[in-house]
Design a protein around this motif. Structure first.
Motif, PDB file in Angstrom:
ATOM      1  N   CYS A  24       0.838  -1.202   0.000  1.00 33.64           N
ATOM      2  CA  CYS A  24       0.000   0.000   0.000  1.00 33.64           C
ATOM      3  C   CYS A  24       0.870   1.248   0.000  1.00 33.64           C
ATOM      4  N   ARG A  29      -1.831   4.856  -5.846  1.00 35.79           N
ATOM      5  CA  ARG A  29      -3.188   4.774  -5.312  1.00 35.79           C
ATOM      6  C   ARG A  29      -4.163   5.453  -6.275  1.00 35.79           C
ATOM      7  N   CYS A  57      -8.124  -1.138  -1.307  1.00 37.30           N
ATOM      8  CA  CYS A  57      -7.184  -1.325  -0.219  1.00 37.30           C
ATOM      9  C   CYS A  57      -7.864  -1.093   1.127  1.00 37.30           C
ATOM     10  N   CYS A  60      -5.744   2.128   3.018  1.00 32.73           N
ATOM     11  CA  CYS A  60      -5.898   3.540   2.653  1.00 32.73           C
ATOM     12  C   CYS A  60      -7.278   3.832   2.083  1.00 32.73           C
ATOM     13  N   HIS A  64      -5.770  -0.108  -5.683  1.00 28.84           N
ATOM     14  CA  HIS A  64      -4.439  -0.428  -6.189  1.00 28.84           C
ATOM     15  C   HIS A  64      -4.548  -1.478  -7.283  1.00 28.84           C
TER      16      HIS A  64
HETATM   17 ZN   LIG Z   1      -3.563   1.290   0.034  1.00 27.19          ZN
END
Ligand SMILES: [Zn+2]
Length: 72
Positions: A24, A29, A57, A60, A64
């Motif tokens: 991540c 992103r 994800c 966050c 992704h």
């Molecule tokens: Zn992420």
């Protein structure tokens, strides 16, 4: 901190989660699934490109790209 409310994400193994957390930080992103899919399509059009998946994800909350099939 964002809490995952996705049951699928919770079923992953711990080691993999740690790896994904690191991924991540390093990965690009995307704010929306649409954006991520567009990017994946572009990338997969390149010669010798592997199959690319998009996933949301749990760290966050963004999207992704991954070469591994997400889930399970
Ligand atoms: Zn992420």
């Amino acid at each position: 901190m964002a809490r995952p409310n996705d049951a699928g994400a919770r079923s992953r193994e711990k080691g993999e989660d740690a790896g994904e957390y690191r991924a991540c930080i390093r990965k690009r992103r995307y704010a929306t699934q649409t954006e991520a899919k567009k990017a994946a399509e572009k990338a997969s059009k390149r010669k010798d490109a592997p199959k690319i998946f998009v996933y949301q994800c749990e760290y966050c909350g963004g999207w992704h790209l991954t070469h591994r099939k997400p889930g399970r």
